[in-house]
Design a protein around this motif. Structure first.
Motif, PDB file in Angstrom:
ATOM      1  N   PHE A   1      55.136  44.553  34.136  1.00 30.86           N
ATOM      2  CA  PHE A   1      54.080  44.792  33.200  1.00 30.86           C
ATOM      3  C   PHE A   1      53.638  46.332  33.853  1.00 30.86           C
ATOM      4  N   ASN A   2      52.690  47.124  33.142  1.00 33.98           N
ATOM      5  CA  ASN A   2      51.983  48.326  33.822  1.00 33.98           C
ATOM      6  C   ASN A   2      50.429  47.915  33.638  1.00 33.98           C
ATOM      7  N   PHE A   3      49.974  48.745  34.594  1.00 31.63           N
ATOM      8  CA  PHE A   3      48.373  48.719  34.662  1.00 31.63           C
ATOM      9  C   PHE A   3      48.253  50.298  34.637  1.00 31.63           C
ATOM     10  N   PRO A   4      47.324  50.844  34.027  1.00 35.14           N
ATOM     11  CA  PRO A   4      47.027  52.150  33.919  1.00 35.14           C
ATOM     12  C   PRO A   4      46.343  52.566  35.234  1.00 35.14           C
ATOM     13  N   ASN A   5      46.463  53.877  35.733  1.00 35.82           N
ATOM     14  CA  ASN A   5      45.944  54.337  36.880  1.00 35.82           C
ATOM     15  C   ASN A   5      44.400  55.127  36.185  1.00 35.82           C
ATOM     16  N   ARG A   6      43.706  54.173  36.085  1.00 35.42           N
ATOM     17  CA  ARG A   6      42.236  54.680  35.526  1.00 35.42           C
ATOM     18  C   ARG A   6      41.583  55.563  36.457  1.00 35.42           C
ATOM     19  N   LEU A   7      41.880  55.483  37.534  1.00 35.33           N
ATOM     20  CA  LEU A   7      40.935  56.590  38.380  1.00 35.33           C
ATOM     21  C   LEU A   7      41.545  57.962  38.495  1.00 35.33           C
ATOM     22  N   ASN A   8      42.918  58.100  37.932  1.00 39.43           N
ATOM     23  CA  ASN A   8      43.915  59.025  38.013  1.00 39.43           C
ATOM     24  C   ASN A   8      43.936  59.426  39.490  1.00 39.43           C
ATOM     25  N   LEU A   9      44.188  58.525  40.420  1.00 34.30           N
ATOM     26  CA  LEU A   9      44.484  58.960  41.609  1.00 34.30           C
ATOM     27  C   LEU A   9      45.863  59.431  41.896  1.00 34.30           C
ATOM     28  N   GLU A  10      45.924  60.540  42.645  1.00 34.58           N
ATOM     29  CA  GLU A  10      46.989  61.418  43.024  1.00 34.58           C
ATOM     30  C   GLU A  10      47.938  60.847  44.535  1.00 34.58           C
ATOM     31  N   VAL A  11      47.175  60.008  44.962  1.00 40.03           N
ATOM     32  CA  VAL A  11      47.755  59.142  46.088  1.00 40.03           C
ATOM     33  C   VAL A  11      47.100  57.938  46.397  1.00 40.03           C
ATOM     34  N   ILE A  12      47.891  56.964  46.708  1.00 37.78           N
ATOM     35  CA  ILE A  12      47.183  55.562  47.276  1.00 37.78           C
ATOM     36  C   ILE A  12      47.340  55.705  48.744  1.00 37.78           C
ATOM     37  N   SER A  13      45.869  55.791  49.307  1.00 38.13           N
ATOM     38  CA  SER A  13      45.844  55.732  50.779  1.00 38.13           C
ATOM     39  C   SER A  13      45.419  54.288  51.417  1.00 38.13           C
ATOM     40  N   TYR A  14      45.191  53.783  50.567  1.00 41.20           N
ATOM     41  CA  TYR A  14      44.587  52.235  51.095  1.00 41.20           C
ATOM     42  C   TYR A  14      45.290  51.039  50.278  1.00 41.20           C
ATOM     43  N   MET A  15      45.454  50.012  51.190  1.00 43.30           N
ATOM     44  CA  MET A  15      46.149  48.597  50.627  1.00 43.30           C
ATOM     45  C   MET A  15      45.324  47.605  51.386  1.00 43.30           C
ATOM     46  N   ALA A  16      45.041  46.519  50.550  1.00 39.55           N
ATOM     47  CA  ALA A  16      44.331  45.419  51.309  1.00 39.55           C
ATOM     48  C   ALA A  16      44.970  44.107  50.680  1.00 39.55           C
ATOM     49  N   ALA A  17      45.313  43.100  51.363  1.00 40.66           N
ATOM     50  CA  ALA A  17      45.849  41.921  50.990  1.00 40.66           C
ATOM     51  C   ALA A  17      44.722  40.853  51.538  1.00 40.66           C
ATOM     52  N   ASP A  18      44.657  39.732  50.539  1.00 43.07           N
ATOM     53  CA  ASP A  18      43.444  38.843  50.879  1.00 43.07           C
ATOM     54  C   ASP A  18      44.047  37.487  50.199  1.00 43.07           C
ATOM     55  N   GLY A  19      43.693  36.421  50.739  1.00 38.48           N
ATOM     56  CA  GLY A  19      43.456  35.218  49.996  1.00 38.48           C
ATOM     57  C   GLY A  19      44.606  34.394  50.470  1.00 38.48           C
ATOM     58  N   ASP A  20      45.225  33.340  49.784  1.00 34.96           N
ATOM     59  CA  ASP A  20      46.224  32.266  50.202  1.00 34.96           C
ATOM     60  C   ASP A  20      47.668  33.020  50.290  1.00 34.96           C
ATOM     61  N   PHE A  21      47.911  34.043  51.012  1.00 33.05           N
ATOM     62  CA  PHE A  21      49.104  34.667  50.813  1.00 33.05           C
ATOM     63  C   PHE A  21      49.415  35.176  52.192  1.00 33.05           C
ATOM     64  N   LYS A  22      50.611  35.020  52.757  1.00 33.70           N
ATOM     65  CA  LYS A  22      51.047  35.357  54.260  1.00 33.70           C
ATOM     66  C   LYS A  22      52.083  36.382  54.262  1.00 33.70           C
ATOM     67  N   ILE A  23      51.692  37.876  54.363  1.00 35.80           N
ATOM     68  CA  ILE A  23      52.739  38.674  54.138  1.00 35.80           C
ATOM     69  C   ILE A  23      53.769  38.708  55.356  1.00 35.80           C
ATOM     70  N   LYS A  24      54.893  38.599  54.651  1.00 31.68           N
ATOM     71  CA  LYS A  24      56.074  38.326  55.834  1.00 31.68           C
ATOM     72  C   LYS A  24      56.835  40.064  55.708  1.00 31.68           C
ATOM     73  N   CYS A  25      56.915  40.768  54.845  1.00 26.20           N
ATOM     74  CA  CYS A  25      57.451  42.003  54.915  1.00 26.20           C
ATOM     75  C   CYS A  25      56.739  42.942  54.048  1.00 26.20           C
ATOM     76  N   LEU A  26      56.910  44.124  54.496  1.00 27.58           N
ATOM     77  CA  LEU A  26      56.242  45.336  53.415  1.00 27.58           C
ATOM     78  C   LEU A  26      56.824  46.498  53.815  1.00 27.58           C
ATOM     79  N   ALA A  27      57.325  47.107  52.592  1.00 22.40           N
ATOM     80  CA  ALA A  27      58.119  48.289  52.462  1.00 22.40           C
ATOM     81  C   ALA A  27      57.651  49.217  51.585  1.00 22.40           C
ATOM     82  N   PHE A  28      57.730  50.490  52.122  1.00 21.71           N
ATOM     83  CA  PHE A  28      57.365  51.617  51.363  1.00 21.71           C
ATOM     84  C   PHE A  28      58.605  52.469  50.827  1.00 21.71           C
TER      85      PHE A  28
END
Ligand code: GAL
Length: 135
Positions: free
Chosen positions: A107-134
């Motif tokens: 599904f899509n989610f609109p870029n309502r803030l019209n950001l030209e770059v994503i500089s921040y990411m945060a994960a929280d809650g009941d999820f353990k990150i094992k692998c993150l790739a850009f």
């Protein structure tokens, strides 16, 4: 509020993607992936709720601008199970983000803030990150 992984200076530009693989806790109530400029300016708050805030097995997405939430978008698909490993693939395009879930739900989610770059990411809650790739 966030106490999971936080990453800054990501420099994720349109055309780029983020792949996140992790383990959903066996007793999971909810987890969150936030993307944007900083914790008060999010182009995507991705929040699968197993049982949280009155929602049962529902993905809630939203944006946040200047600390204020926008309008929630709820998805009909919920391909997540407590105690399993999942992969979520998020591609960033200028007009919207595309979220690919397990079982090929997209599904899509609109870029309502019209950001030209994503500089921040945060994960929280009941999820353990094992692998993150850009990519
Ligand atoms: C609120 C919740 C926040 C966030 C927001 C999204 O009810 O407390 O954590 O998920 O909804 O609109």
């Amino acid at each position: 509020m966030s106490c999971g992984l936080v990453a800054s200076n990501l420099n994720l530009k349109p055309g780029m993607s983020l792949r996140v693989r992790g383990e959903v806790a066996p007793d999971a109530k909810s987890f969150v992936l936030n993307l944007g400029k900083d914790s008060d300016n999010l182009c995507l708050h991705f929040n699968p709720r197993f049982e949280a805030h009155g929602d049962c097995n529902t993905i809630v997405c939203n944006s946040k601008e200047g600390g204020a939430w926008g309008a929630e978008q709820r998805e009909p698909a919920f391909p997540f199970q407590p105690g399993s490993e999942v992969e979520v693939f998020i591609s960033f395009d200028q007009p919207h983000l595309t979220i690919k879930l397990p079982d090929q739900h997209t599904f899509n989610f609109p870029n309502r803030l019209n950001l030209e770059v994503i500089s921040y990411m945060a994960a929280d809650g009941d999820f353990k990150i094992k692998c993150l790739a850009f990519e």
